[in-house]
Design a protein around this motif. Structure first.
Motif, mmCIF file in Angstrom:
data_model
loop_
_atom_site.group_PDB
_atom_site.id
_atom_site.type_symbol
_atom_site.label_atom_id
_atom_site.label_comp_id
_atom_site.label_asym_id
_atom_site.label_seq_id
_atom_site.Cartn_x
_atom_site.Cartn_y
_atom_site.Cartn_z
ATOM 1 N N ASN A 44 -15.400 -16.549 -24.119
ATOM 2 C CA ASN A 44 -14.366 -16.250 -23.129
ATOM 3 C C ASN A 44 -13.791 -14.879 -23.435
ATOM 4 N N VAL A 45 -13.651 -14.069 -22.417
ATOM 5 C CA VAL A 45 -13.119 -12.718 -22.589
ATOM 6 C C VAL A 45 -11.820 -12.623 -21.803
ATOM 7 N N ALA A 46 -10.749 -12.262 -22.496
ATOM 8 C CA ALA A 46 -9.456 -12.033 -21.855
ATOM 9 C C ALA A 46 -9.164 -10.539 -21.916
ATOM 10 N N LEU A 47 -9.047 -9.929 -20.754
ATOM 11 C CA LEU A 47 -8.811 -8.485 -20.632
ATOM 12 C C LEU A 47 -7.407 -8.272 -20.075
ATOM 13 N N PHE A 48 -6.477 -7.872 -20.918
ATOM 14 C CA PHE A 48 -5.125 -7.547 -20.458
ATOM 15 C C PHE A 48 -5.067 -6.038 -20.246
ATOM 16 N N TYR A 49 -4.700 -5.621 -19.044
ATOM 17 C CA TYR A 49 -4.763 -4.215 -18.662
ATOM 18 C C TYR A 49 -3.416 -3.730 -18.153
ATOM 19 N N ARG A 50 -3.267 -2.409 -18.130
ATOM 20 C CA ARG A 50 -1.983 -1.782 -17.806
ATOM 21 C C ARG A 50 -1.526 -2.077 -16.377
ATOM 22 N N GLY A 51 -2.376 -1.867 -15.408
ATOM 23 C CA GLY A 51 -1.971 -2.096 -14.030
ATOM 24 C C GLY A 51 -2.964 -1.548 -13.031
ATOM 25 N N HIS A 52 -2.752 -1.924 -11.776
ATOM 26 C CA HIS A 52 -3.656 -1.544 -10.690
ATOM 27 C C HIS A 52 -3.729 -0.032 -10.493
ATOM 28 N N TRP A 62 -3.820 2.378 -12.729
ATOM 29 C CA TRP A 62 -4.471 3.174 -13.766
ATOM 30 C C TRP A 62 -5.984 3.111 -13.587
ATOM 31 N N PRO A 63 -6.653 4.257 -13.345
ATOM 32 C CA PRO A 63 -8.087 4.237 -13.022
ATOM 33 C C PRO A 63 -8.973 3.673 -14.128
ATOM 34 N N TYR A 64 -8.614 3.860 -15.385
ATOM 35 C CA TYR A 64 -9.445 3.318 -16.467
ATOM 36 C C TYR A 64 -9.445 1.793 -16.445
ATOM 37 N N CYS A 65 -8.328 1.203 -16.084
ATOM 38 C CA CYS A 65 -8.256 -0.259 -15.969
ATOM 39 C C CYS A 65 -9.216 -0.742 -14.892
ATOM 40 N N ARG A 66 -9.143 -0.113 -13.753
ATOM 41 C CA ARG A 66 -9.978 -0.529 -12.629
ATOM 42 C C ARG A 66 -11.455 -0.344 -12.948
ATOM 43 N N ARG A 67 -11.791 0.764 -13.588
ATOM 44 C CA ARG A 67 -13.197 1.006 -13.937
ATOM 45 C C ARG A 67 -13.715 -0.064 -14.894
ATOM 46 N N GLN A 68 -12.887 -0.428 -15.867
ATOM 47 C CA GLN A 68 -13.303 -1.447 -16.824
ATOM 48 C C GLN A 68 -13.555 -2.777 -16.119
ATOM 49 N N HIS A 116 6.340 4.226 -18.409
ATOM 50 C CA HIS A 116 6.173 2.902 -17.812
ATOM 51 C C HIS A 116 6.620 1.845 -18.825
ATOM 52 N N PRO A 117 7.918 1.576 -18.896
ATOM 53 C CA PRO A 117 8.416 0.673 -19.938
ATOM 54 C C PRO A 117 8.003 -0.791 -19.758
ATOM 55 N N GLU A 118 7.579 -1.174 -18.570
ATOM 56 C CA GLU A 118 7.234 -2.583 -18.323
ATOM 57 C C GLU A 118 5.759 -2.745 -17.992
ATOM 58 N N MET A 119 4.909 -2.600 -19.004
ATOM 59 C CA MET A 119 3.476 -2.849 -18.819
ATOM 60 C C MET A 119 2.868 -3.208 -20.160
ATOM 61 N N ILE A 120 1.850 -4.028 -20.113
ATOM 62 C CA ILE A 120 1.111 -4.365 -21.320
ATOM 63 C C ILE A 120 0.065 -3.274 -21.544
ATOM 64 N N GLN A 121 -0.090 -2.860 -22.776
ATOM 65 C CA GLN A 121 -1.146 -1.905 -23.101
ATOM 66 C C GLN A 121 -2.456 -2.672 -23.251
ATOM 67 N N PRO A 122 -3.610 -2.000 -23.064
ATOM 68 C CA PRO A 122 -4.891 -2.696 -23.123
ATOM 69 C C PRO A 122 -5.042 -3.531 -24.398
ATOM 70 N N SER A 123 -5.296 -4.803 -24.181
ATOM 71 C CA SER A 123 -5.475 -5.768 -25.271
ATOM 72 C C SER A 123 -6.553 -6.741 -24.819
ATOM 73 N N GLU A 124 -7.596 -6.868 -25.629
ATOM 74 C CA GLU A 124 -8.766 -7.615 -25.173
ATOM 75 C C GLU A 124 -9.259 -8.541 -26.272
ATOM 76 N N PHE A 125 -9.762 -9.694 -25.843
ATOM 77 C CA PHE A 125 -10.105 -10.737 -26.794
ATOM 78 C C PHE A 125 -11.407 -11.423 -26.417
ATOM 79 N N LEU A 126 -12.216 -11.711 -27.414
ATOM 80 C CA LEU A 126 -13.377 -12.583 -27.278
ATOM 81 C C LEU A 126 -12.985 -13.876 -27.978
#
Length: 159
Positions: free
Chosen positions: A35-43, A45-51, A112-122
């Motif tokens: 299972n992969v959980a991808l926590f991303y900054r927001g809609h 941010w282009p790097y989030c969308r690309r990932q 952007h004080p209210e966003m999660i920074q990229p955090s990803e888990f297997l």
């Protein structure tokens, strides 16, 4: 902020709201072999969308390895729907600072004080973390090609 999650740690218990309604309870819903959980900054941010789109483009290869993807961010409403419309996997919305803290994720920055920074888990089906990746800024993310290589390596190990 909690400690960063590492191999063998149990993924923290949390309930996330899903785009389009409903909720998902983690780690209980981690029911695939991988299972992969991808926590991303927001809609926005282009790097989030690309990932996320890259994971979508690899969905068949990932499915053959019994990999299930979940993505989530602080976005809600139309912003989270915009992302969910680009992928076939579940997208969680409204990730809170408290949930980010449970994950050990960095949260916010000067602009952007209210966003999660990229955090990803297997995560394995038993809810135990196999691998984690954290970023304190916009760059540095797991990509599907590398994830597939890691899983193929894990599958090649003697049982």
């Amino acid at each position: 902020m909690a400690d960063k999650l590492g191999p063998g740690d149990l993924f923290p218990s949390m309930t996330l709201g899903l785009v389009g309604g409903g909720e998902i309870n983690l780690p209980e819903k981690f029911d695939a072999k991988y299972n992969v959980a991808l926590f991303y900054r927001g809609h926005w941010w282009p790097y989030c969308r690309r990932q996320l789109v890259a994971f979508e483009e690899h969905k068949n290869s990932l499915a053959k390895l019994d990999v299930k993807i979940l993505a989530g961010s602080v976005d809600t409403g139309d912003a989270s729907r915009e992302v969910a419309d680009e992928v076939s996997f579940e997208v969680a919305e409204g990730v809170t600072r408290e949930q980010a803290n449970q994950l050990g994720a960095w949260y916010g920055d000067a602009r952007h004080p209210e966003m999660i920074q990229p955090s990803e888990f297997l995560v394995k089906a038993d809810g135990k973390v196999m691998m984690s990746s954290y970023s304190a800024g916009p760059l540095g993310r797991i990509n599907p090609d590398d994830l597939i290589k890691v899983i193929n390596f894990l599958e090649s190990l003697p049982k």
